[in-house]
Design an enzyme around this catalytic site. Structure first.
Site, PDB file in Angstrom:
ATOM      1  N   ASP A 125       0.855  -1.201   0.000  1.00 12.24           N
ATOM      2  CA  ASP A 125       0.000   0.000   0.000  1.00 12.24           C
ATOM      3  C   ASP A 125       0.886   1.245   0.000  1.00 12.24           C
ATOM      4  O   ASP A 125       2.050   1.197   0.414  1.00 12.24           O
ATOM      5  CB  ASP A 125      -0.875   0.046   1.265  1.00 12.24           C
ATOM      6  CG  ASP A 125      -2.026  -0.950   1.238  1.00 12.24           C
ATOM      7  OD1 ASP A 125      -2.257  -1.585   0.199  1.00 12.24           O
ATOM      8  OD2 ASP A 125      -2.696  -1.083   2.276  1.00 12.24           O
ATOM      9  N   MET A 126       0.304   2.370  -0.412  1.00 13.62           N
ATOM     10  CA  MET A 126       1.055   3.629  -0.338  1.00 13.62           C
ATOM     11  C   MET A 126       0.441   4.502   0.751  1.00 13.62           C
ATOM     12  O   MET A 126      -0.771   4.670   0.810  1.00 13.62           O
ATOM     13  CB  MET A 126       1.007   4.365  -1.687  1.00 13.62           C
ATOM     14  CG  MET A 126       1.922   5.557  -1.746  1.00 13.62           C
ATOM     15  SD  MET A 126       3.669   5.170  -1.425  1.00 13.62           S
ATOM     16  CE  MET A 126       4.201   4.536  -3.014  1.00 13.62           C
ATOM     17  N   ARG A 175      -1.395  -0.779  -8.327  1.00 20.91           N
ATOM     18  CA  ARG A 175      -2.759  -0.356  -7.983  1.00 20.91           C
ATOM     19  C   ARG A 175      -2.776   1.155  -8.116  1.00 20.91           C
ATOM     20  O   ARG A 175      -1.949   1.849  -7.501  1.00 20.91           O
ATOM     21  CB  ARG A 175      -3.124  -0.754  -6.560  1.00 20.91           C
ATOM     22  CG  ARG A 175      -4.507  -0.210  -6.142  1.00 20.91           C
ATOM     23  CD  ARG A 175      -4.723  -0.233  -4.640  1.00 20.91           C
ATOM     24  NE  ARG A 175      -4.724  -1.573  -4.104  1.00 20.91           N
ATOM     25  CZ  ARG A 175      -4.336  -1.871  -2.864  1.00 20.91           C
ATOM     26  NH1 ARG A 175      -3.874  -0.920  -2.057  1.00 20.91           N
ATOM     27  NH2 ARG A 175      -4.365  -3.114  -2.432  1.00 20.91           N
ATOM     28  N   LYS A 178      -6.934   7.233  -6.063  1.00 16.46           N
ATOM     29  CA  LYS A 178      -6.815   8.700  -5.996  1.00 16.46           C
ATOM     30  C   LYS A 178      -5.816   9.110  -4.920  1.00 16.46           C
ATOM     31  O   LYS A 178      -5.051  10.050  -5.099  1.00 16.46           O
ATOM     32  CB  LYS A 178      -8.181   9.310  -5.655  1.00 16.46           C
ATOM     33  CG  LYS A 178      -9.149   9.325  -6.821  1.00 16.46           C
ATOM     34  CD  LYS A 178     -10.428  10.075  -6.428  1.00 16.46           C
ATOM     35  CE  LYS A 178     -11.401  10.087  -7.580  1.00 16.46           C
ATOM     36  NZ  LYS A 178     -12.699  10.700  -7.191  1.00 16.46           N
ATOM     37  N   THR A 217     -11.059   2.312  -7.555  1.00 17.65           N
ATOM     38  CA  THR A 217     -11.898   3.506  -7.391  1.00 17.65           C
ATOM     39  C   THR A 217     -13.364   3.114  -7.304  1.00 17.65           C
ATOM     40  O   THR A 217     -13.764   2.077  -7.826  1.00 17.65           O
ATOM     41  CB  THR A 217     -11.706   4.487  -8.570  1.00 17.65           C
ATOM     42  OG1 THR A 217     -12.483   5.657  -8.326  1.00 17.65           O
ATOM     43  CG2 THR A 217     -12.089   3.884  -9.911  1.00 17.65           C
ATOM     44  N   ARG A 279     -10.433   7.387   8.250  1.00 17.73           N
ATOM     45  CA  ARG A 279     -10.200   7.763   6.836  1.00 17.73           C
ATOM     46  C   ARG A 279     -11.403   7.402   5.974  1.00 17.73           C
ATOM     47  O   ARG A 279     -11.793   8.158   5.101  1.00 17.73           O
ATOM     48  CB  ARG A 279      -8.934   7.078   6.310  1.00 17.73           C
ATOM     49  CG  ARG A 279      -7.649   7.664   6.850  1.00 17.73           C
ATOM     50  CD  ARG A 279      -6.458   7.317   5.966  1.00 17.73           C
ATOM     51  NE  ARG A 279      -6.152   5.907   5.961  1.00 17.73           N
ATOM     52  CZ  ARG A 279      -5.398   5.288   6.884  1.00 17.73           C
ATOM     53  NH1 ARG A 279      -4.893   5.973   7.881  1.00 17.73           N
ATOM     54  NH2 ARG A 279      -5.161   4.001   6.800  1.00 17.73           N
TER      55      ARG A 279
HETATM   56  C1  LIG Z   1      -8.834  -1.302  -3.238  1.00 16.60           C
HETATM   57  C2  LIG Z   1      -8.393   0.061  -2.774  1.00 16.60           C
HETATM   58  C3  LIG Z   1      -7.141   0.214  -2.215  1.00 16.60           C
HETATM   59  C4  LIG Z   1      -6.699   1.478  -1.813  1.00 16.60           C
HETATM   60  N1  LIG Z   1      -5.410   1.631  -1.378  1.00 16.60           N
HETATM   61  C5  LIG Z   1      -4.953   2.870  -1.102  1.00 16.60           C
HETATM   62  C6  LIG Z   1      -3.597   3.121  -0.780  1.00 16.60           C
HETATM   63  O1  LIG Z   1      -2.759   2.206  -0.752  1.00 16.60           O
HETATM   64  N2  LIG Z   1      -3.212   4.397  -0.504  1.00 16.60           N
HETATM   65  C7  LIG Z   1      -4.111   5.445  -0.557  1.00 16.60           C
HETATM   66  O2  LIG Z   1      -3.697   6.589  -0.334  1.00 16.60           O
HETATM   67  N3  LIG Z   1      -5.403   5.238  -0.843  1.00 16.60           N
HETATM   68  C8  LIG Z   1      -5.844   3.988  -1.113  1.00 16.60           C
HETATM   69  N4  LIG Z   1      -7.169   3.811  -1.433  1.00 16.60           N
HETATM   70  C9  LIG Z   1      -8.146   4.895  -1.177  1.00 16.60           C
HETATM   71  C10 LIG Z   1      -8.312   5.802  -2.366  1.00 16.60           C
HETATM   72  O3  LIG Z   1      -7.124   6.554  -2.537  1.00 16.60           O
HETATM   73  C11 LIG Z   1      -9.474   6.749  -2.161  1.00 16.60           C
HETATM   74  O4  LIG Z   1      -9.285   7.483  -1.014  1.00 16.60           O
HETATM   75  C12 LIG Z   1     -10.829   6.080  -2.071  1.00 16.60           C
HETATM   76  O5  LIG Z   1     -10.888   4.952  -2.907  1.00 16.60           O
HETATM   77  C13 LIG Z   1     -11.943   7.033  -2.483  1.00 16.60           C
HETATM   78  O6  LIG Z   1     -11.691   7.517  -3.779  1.00 16.60           O
HETATM   79  P1  LIG Z   1     -12.602   7.140  -5.032  1.00 16.60           P
HETATM   80  O7  LIG Z   1     -11.702   6.923  -6.203  1.00 16.60           O
HETATM   81  O8  LIG Z   1     -13.478   6.013  -4.707  1.00 16.60           O
HETATM   82  O9  LIG Z   1     -13.366   8.489  -5.347  1.00 16.60           O
HETATM   83  P2  LIG Z   1     -14.305   9.399  -4.409  1.00 16.60           P
HETATM   84  O10 LIG Z   1     -14.605  10.586  -5.243  1.00 16.60           O
HETATM   85  O11 LIG Z   1     -13.739   9.609  -3.070  1.00 16.60           O
HETATM   86  O12 LIG Z   1     -15.584   8.498  -4.231  1.00 16.60           O
HETATM   87  C14 LIG Z   1     -16.467   8.229  -5.319  1.00 16.60           C
HETATM   88  C15 LIG Z   1     -17.794   7.801  -4.722  1.00 16.60           C
HETATM   89  O13 LIG Z   1     -17.634   6.560  -4.028  1.00 16.60           O
HETATM   90  C16 LIG Z   1     -18.407   6.537  -2.861  1.00 16.60           C
HETATM   91  N5  LIG Z   1     -17.496   6.401  -1.704  1.00 16.60           N
HETATM   92  C17 LIG Z   1     -16.158   6.583  -1.680  1.00 16.60           C
HETATM   93  N6  LIG Z   1     -15.652   6.334  -0.453  1.00 16.60           N
HETATM   94  C18 LIG Z   1     -16.711   6.017   0.320  1.00 16.60           C
HETATM   95  C19 LIG Z   1     -16.847   5.652   1.680  1.00 16.60           C
HETATM   96  N7  LIG Z   1     -15.798   5.547   2.509  1.00 16.60           N
HETATM   97  N8  LIG Z   1     -18.097   5.394   2.157  1.00 16.60           N
HETATM   98  C20 LIG Z   1     -19.172   5.451   1.350  1.00 16.60           C
HETATM   99  N9  LIG Z   1     -19.111   5.791   0.036  1.00 16.60           N
HETATM  100  C21 LIG Z   1     -17.894   6.070  -0.468  1.00 16.60           C
HETATM  101  C22 LIG Z   1     -19.197   7.802  -2.826  1.00 16.60           C
HETATM  102  O14 LIG Z   1     -20.424   7.598  -3.478  1.00 16.60           O
HETATM  103  C23 LIG Z   1     -18.348   8.750  -3.642  1.00 16.60           C
HETATM  104  O15 LIG Z   1     -19.091   9.789  -4.180  1.00 16.60           O
HETATM  105  C24 LIG Z   1      -7.600   2.576  -1.907  1.00 16.60           C
HETATM  106  C25 LIG Z   1      -8.860   2.414  -2.474  1.00 16.60           C
HETATM  107  C26 LIG Z   1      -9.258   1.199  -2.931  1.00 16.60           C
HETATM  108  C27 LIG Z   1     -10.601   1.077  -3.595  1.00 16.60           C
END
Ligand SMILES: Cc1cc2nc3c(=O)[nH]c(=O)nc-3n(C[C@H](O)[C@H](O)[C@H](O)COP(=O)(O)OP(=O)(O)OC[C@H]3O[C@@H](n4cnc5c(N)ncnc54)[C@H](O)[C@@H]3O)c2cc1C
Length: 309
Positions: A125-126, A175, A178, A217, A279
């Site tokens: 993970d980052m 991976r 965002k 995402t 988070r």
């Molecule tokens: C498999 C996986 C691994 C990840 N690993 C890392 C990592 O190693 N390092 C890192 O910095 N980040 C990691 N992330 C987190 C990522 O960076 C984002 O913070 C997170 O995925 C939300 O971004 P999004 O692309 O879904 O877009 P967003 O714009 O945040 O979300 C899009 C839509 O998804 C829904 N949604 C998103 N999050 C939630 C929530 N918690 N509860 C309810 N609905 C929600 C909402 O409807 C939102 O409008 C990971 C995410 C995933 C899916």
């Protein structure tokens, strides 16, 4: 997100831990490996793969890092013995990165070595920007020798396109997400649309240079853009997978699986669930409603949470 929800997000650290635990329980499989195994069985039954995350980060005590290694070794055994379709994801600050990078690298090597013997993949993970160089350095040092490591790059980081260019020409597995940590503008793109733009640019670059793409995402716009690129480049299932977090948008997960895309769900478990949960709650657009409901439930005596949190 409404103004009220944004206010709740800012005051989350003041919300009682039991309320946080109750609202965030959907994001965490539970406190034990058995909880994670049960969750993965269910996900595998629905056609999703999984990646196991042992919760914990920012460890300053060698004993805790070593305990985390032991827990990962147990998780790897469980994947094999229980025939789960899963791999593992590790956070380097749980494995001692802030104590001593050499100690951390040795811990990663123990986990990745055990996984490699069982033909399993390990994702690093980052975390926040203070760890990016050291994380990539450990990946670059170990991957040529072990061959079963992948890394994460964050579309909000300005450096991501350059980091992609520095990956090995063959066998890189990234991976792309965002990014979740709060970073200064010097390091990170800030606009919502700008981060989307950089996500698509990074994904395009990964596909062009032959990097396996784990598209992480829940943003429907980005899922659509990713599937468009998959289609344009006629990528087979050996070149990409979609990834989502446990507890977020199960409906989209099912739709993508039904359409034939490989889907992997991030399944965290462990007793150290608080920072991860905070988070996740920060990103939940309906955070205010959930917190209010849980707080009122508690006030009226319905506050017992799953796992007794
Ligand atoms: C498999 C996986 C691994 C990840 N690993 C890392 C990592 O190693 N390092 C890192 O910095 N980040 C990691 N992330 C987190 C990522 O960076 C984002 O913070 C997170 O995925 C939300 O971004 P999004 O692309 O879904 O877009 P967003 O714009 O945040 O979300 C899009 C839509 O998804 C829904 N949604 C998103 N999050 C939630 C929530 N918690 N509860 C309810 N609905 C929600 C909402 O409807 C939102 O409008 C990971 C995410 C995933 C899916």
């Amino acid at each position: 997100m409404s103004l009220f929800s944004r206010t709740v997000v800012t005051t989350l650290p003041l919300v009682p831990k039991a309320v946080v635990g109750k609202v965030a329980s959907r994001y965490v499989a539970g406190e034990t490996l058995d909880d994670a195994v049960a969750t993965i069985r269910r996900l595998n039954g629905e056609g999703a793969m999984a990646t196991i995350d042992v919760l914990g980060e920012e460890v300053t005590d060698r004993g805790k890092a070593e305990a985390a290694v032991a827990e990962y070794l147990r998780a790897i055994d469980a994947i094999v013995e229980q025939r789960l379709d899963a791999n593992v994801s590790i956070k380097l600050t749980l494995l001692g990165l802030k104590i001593d990078p050499d100690f951390c690298r040795a811990n990663v090597e123990r986990i990745a070595g055990a996984a490699r013997e069982r033909d399993l993949f390990v994702r690093i993970d980052m975390e926040d920007r203070t760890t990016t160089d050291a994380t990539l350095a450990i990946y670059h040092q170990l991957q040529p020798r072990l061959g079963n490591l992948g890394v994460v790059l964050q579309a909000y980081m300005r450096r991501t396109l350059a980091d992609l260019a520095a990956l090995p020409a063959e066998g890189a597995n990234v991976r792309l997400c965002k990014g979740i940590y709060i970073e200064p503008r010097q390091a990170a793109w800030k606009g919502y649309e700008t981060v989307r733009l950089n996500f698509v640019a990074a994904l395009r670059k990964m596909i062009r240079q032959g990097t396996y793409a784990a598209v992480a995402t829940h943003d429907e716009y980005l899922v659509c853009a990713a599937l468009d690129l998959v289609d344009q480049h006629r990528l087979g299932g050996d070149r990409y997978e979609m990834q989502m977090l446990l507890g977020v948008d199960d409906e989209m997960r099912r739709i993508l699986i039904a359409q034939g895309h490989r889907m992997r769900v991030y399944v965290p478990y462990g007793r150290d669930w608080y920072p991860y949960s905070i988070r996740r709650l920060r990103e939940n657009p309906e955070i205010a409603r959930h917190v209010m409901r849980a707080t009122l439930g508690r006030a009226f005596g319905n506050g017992a949470s799953r796992n007794g949190r």
